[in-house]
Design a protein around this motif. Sequence first.
Motif, PDB file in Angstrom:
ATOM      1  N   TRP A 115       1.291  -0.683  15.063  1.00  0.00           N
ATOM      2  CA  TRP A 115       1.751   0.064  13.904  1.00  0.00           C
ATOM      3  C   TRP A 115       0.556   0.577  13.117  1.00  0.00           C
ATOM      4  CZ3 TRP A 115       6.660   1.487  13.166  1.00  0.00           C
ATOM      5  CH2 TRP A 115       7.664   0.788  13.864  1.00  0.00           C
ATOM      6  N   ILE A 116       0.653   1.821  12.699  1.00  0.00           N
ATOM      7  CA  ILE A 116      -0.388   2.438  11.887  1.00  0.00           C
ATOM      8  C   ILE A 116       0.176   2.699  10.499  1.00  0.00           C
ATOM      9  CG2 ILE A 116      -1.881   4.456  11.589  1.00  0.00           C
ATOM     10  CD1 ILE A 116      -1.935   4.732  14.617  1.00  0.00           C
ATOM     11  N   TYR A 117      -0.464   2.139   9.494  1.00  0.00           N
ATOM     12  CA  TYR A 117      -0.012   2.304   8.115  1.00  0.00           C
ATOM     13  C   TYR A 117      -0.958   3.263   7.388  1.00  0.00           C
ATOM     14  CZ  TYR A 117       2.572  -1.929   9.279  1.00  0.00           C
ATOM     15  OH  TYR A 117       3.386  -2.847   9.895  1.00  0.00           O
ATOM     16  N   GLU A 118      -0.390   4.217   6.703  1.00  0.00           N
ATOM     17  CA  GLU A 118      -1.217   5.197   5.998  1.00  0.00           C
ATOM     18  C   GLU A 118      -1.235   4.964   4.495  1.00  0.00           C
ATOM     19  OE1 GLU A 118       0.061   9.069   7.122  1.00  0.00           O
ATOM     20  OE2 GLU A 118      -0.817   8.927   9.117  1.00  0.00           O
ATOM     21  N   GLY A 119      -0.306   4.189   3.982  1.00  0.00           N
ATOM     22  CA  GLY A 119      -0.248   3.969   2.551  1.00  0.00           C
ATOM     23  C   GLY A 119       0.271   5.209   1.826  1.00  0.00           C
ATOM     24  N   LYS A 120       0.463   5.052   0.530  1.00  0.00           N
ATOM     25  CA  LYS A 120       0.963   6.176  -0.268  1.00  0.00           C
ATOM     26  C   LYS A 120       0.516   6.039  -1.720  1.00  0.00           C
ATOM     27  CE  LYS A 120       5.157   8.569  -1.763  1.00  0.00           C
ATOM     28  NZ  LYS A 120       6.637   8.607  -1.717  1.00  0.00           N
ATOM     29  N   PHE A 121      -0.039   7.124  -2.249  1.00  0.00           N
ATOM     30  CA  PHE A 121      -0.331   7.201  -3.673  1.00  0.00           C
ATOM     31  C   PHE A 121       0.921   7.680  -4.393  1.00  0.00           C
ATOM     32  CE2 PHE A 121      -4.692   7.952  -1.981  1.00  0.00           C
ATOM     33  CZ  PHE A 121      -5.286   6.833  -2.540  1.00  0.00           C
ATOM     34  N   MET A 122       1.345   6.911  -5.383  1.00  0.00           N
ATOM     35  CA  MET A 122       2.529   7.287  -6.148  1.00  0.00           C
ATOM     36  C   MET A 122       2.192   7.976  -7.459  1.00  0.00           C
ATOM     37  SD  MET A 122       5.192   4.136  -5.620  1.00  0.00           S
ATOM     38  CE  MET A 122       6.519   5.118  -6.332  1.00  0.00           C
ATOM     39  N   ALA A 123       0.986   7.728  -7.983  1.00  0.00           N
ATOM     40  CA  ALA A 123       0.658   8.287  -9.295  1.00  0.00           C
ATOM     41  C   ALA A 123      -0.846   8.353  -9.496  1.00  0.00           C
ATOM     42  CB  ALA A 123       1.289   7.452 -10.406  1.00  0.00           C
ATOM     43  N   ILE A 124      -1.221   9.175 -10.463  1.00  0.00           N
ATOM     44  CA  ILE A 124      -2.592   9.254 -10.965  1.00  0.00           C
ATOM     45  C   ILE A 124      -2.521   9.092 -12.478  1.00  0.00           C
ATOM     46  CG2 ILE A 124      -4.550  10.797 -11.419  1.00  0.00           C
ATOM     47  CD1 ILE A 124      -3.999  12.084  -8.693  1.00  0.00           C
ATOM     48  N   THR A 162       0.809  -1.217   0.000  1.00  0.00           N
ATOM     49  CA  THR A 162       0.000   0.000   0.000  1.00  0.00           C
ATOM     50  C   THR A 162       0.843   1.269   0.000  1.00  0.00           C
ATOM     51  OG1 THR A 162      -0.200  -0.124   2.420  1.00  0.00           O
ATOM     52  CG2 THR A 162      -1.971  -1.100   1.098  1.00  0.00           C
ATOM     53  N   ASN A 163       2.150   1.123  -0.076  1.00  0.00           N
ATOM     54  CA  ASN A 163       3.011   2.288  -0.266  1.00  0.00           C
ATOM     55  C   ASN A 163       3.282   2.555  -1.743  1.00  0.00           C
ATOM     56  OD1 ASN A 163       3.535   3.273   2.380  1.00  0.00           O
ATOM     57  ND2 ASN A 163       4.792   1.458   2.751  1.00  0.00           N
ATOM     58  N   ARG A 164       2.672   1.739  -2.612  1.00  0.00           N
ATOM     59  CA  ARG A 164       2.793   1.953  -4.056  1.00  0.00           C
ATOM     60  C   ARG A 164       1.407   1.800  -4.681  1.00  0.00           C
ATOM     61  NH1 ARG A 164       7.685  -1.415  -6.622  1.00  0.00           N
ATOM     62  NH2 ARG A 164       6.663  -3.132  -5.511  1.00  0.00           N
ATOM     63  N   MET A 165       0.592   2.804  -4.457  1.00  0.00           N
ATOM     64  CA  MET A 165      -0.759   2.799  -4.999  1.00  0.00           C
ATOM     65  C   MET A 165      -0.907   3.904  -6.038  1.00  0.00           C
ATOM     66  SD  MET A 165      -3.254   2.027  -1.733  1.00  0.00           S
ATOM     67  CE  MET A 165      -3.076   3.666  -1.026  1.00  0.00           C
ATOM     68  N   ALA A 166      -1.879   3.722  -6.905  1.00  0.00           N
ATOM     69  CA  ALA A 166      -2.219   4.748  -7.887  1.00  0.00           C
ATOM     70  C   ALA A 166      -3.726   4.735  -8.079  1.00  0.00           C
ATOM     71  CB  ALA A 166      -1.513   4.501  -9.221  1.00  0.00           C
ATOM     72  N   THR A 167      -4.278   5.875  -8.472  1.00  0.00           N
ATOM     73  CA  THR A 167      -5.683   5.949  -8.823  1.00  0.00           C
ATOM     74  C   THR A 167      -5.792   6.197 -10.324  1.00  0.00           C
ATOM     75  OG1 THR A 167      -5.726   8.321  -8.311  1.00  0.00           O
ATOM     76  CG2 THR A 167      -6.443   6.794  -6.585  1.00  0.00           C
ATOM     77  N   THR A 168      -6.876   5.727 -10.907  1.00  0.00           N
ATOM     78  CA  THR A 168      -7.061   5.885 -12.342  1.00  0.00           C
ATOM     79  C   THR A 168      -8.547   5.886 -12.653  1.00  0.00           C
ATOM     80  OG1 THR A 168      -6.448   5.000 -14.511  1.00  0.00           O
ATOM     81  CG2 THR A 168      -6.930   3.393 -12.787  1.00  0.00           C
TER      82      THR A 168
END
Length: 269
Positions: free
Chosen positions: A114-123, A56-62
């Motif tokens: 541990w709390i994970y927030e995730g990260k969006f890498m791209a759109i 979830t540290n390499r997410m993208a929306t499309t």
Amino acid sequence: MDDVRWAHACVLYLNCIFVSVEYRLAPQHPFPTAVEDGADACLWLVDHGKELSLDTNRMATTGFSAGGNMAFTVCMRVQEEVEKRRKARGLIINPAQRGQRPTWEVLVQGISKWIYEGKFMAIASFYPSTDFTLSRDIRRLSILRKDKGLPAFFTDLFDASYLYPPKLIDLDDKYLSPGLAPTEILRNSLPEDIIIYSCEWDELLVESERFATRLGSEDIGKRVRYTCILNAQHGWDKSPLPWQGKDERRDSVYREVCNKLGKVFYGTD
């Protein structure tokens, strides 16, 4: 079903997990329900990422059209919710680290968690609507080929369904018109890499170009890869019959976008 070929291309060329969100639809569920559902889905994936074996540290929306709009607004809504969660937990992040999505270790009833927030890498957004303050009449005037524009009946029906109740929706709301969102929100809420594909014969062309230029400006500073598909109308890549034969131009564009996403995710094509 009309996005199945795009989903297949992402899985094939990016070796990724593609999640399609079945958000609630207008007119039964007008704005901002779809944005809220999209954000909830992303937050759920982050919360359950470990058990689902997701990075979830390499997410993208499309998305396409209205979904292309949501590719931006969902990221913004997720960031707002993340900020609320941080505040509720008493977590503070250095402003210089915004967008890095840190992982926190906190004590919950004396137990380390541990709390994970995730990260969006791209759109990756295809012919998005980004400015609803523009009337449909003004938008239609900008179409280079009037015979290729969306039928007025269709666009008017969409607006009447999605923007309900009429005259009570703020058309400059950042979750409706991301192209008008405050600079700070765009800078802090959106990922660094943004891919936008517009259509030459589309009433949304002008606002897409304007938004791409703004995102790449010095004030916001995103890495924007903008492309206008020539001789193409809104929804040019969609077939009412998904099982019909190959479309070489569509497949080429999808592969091209996946190559750009691959550089973001993996540093290579």
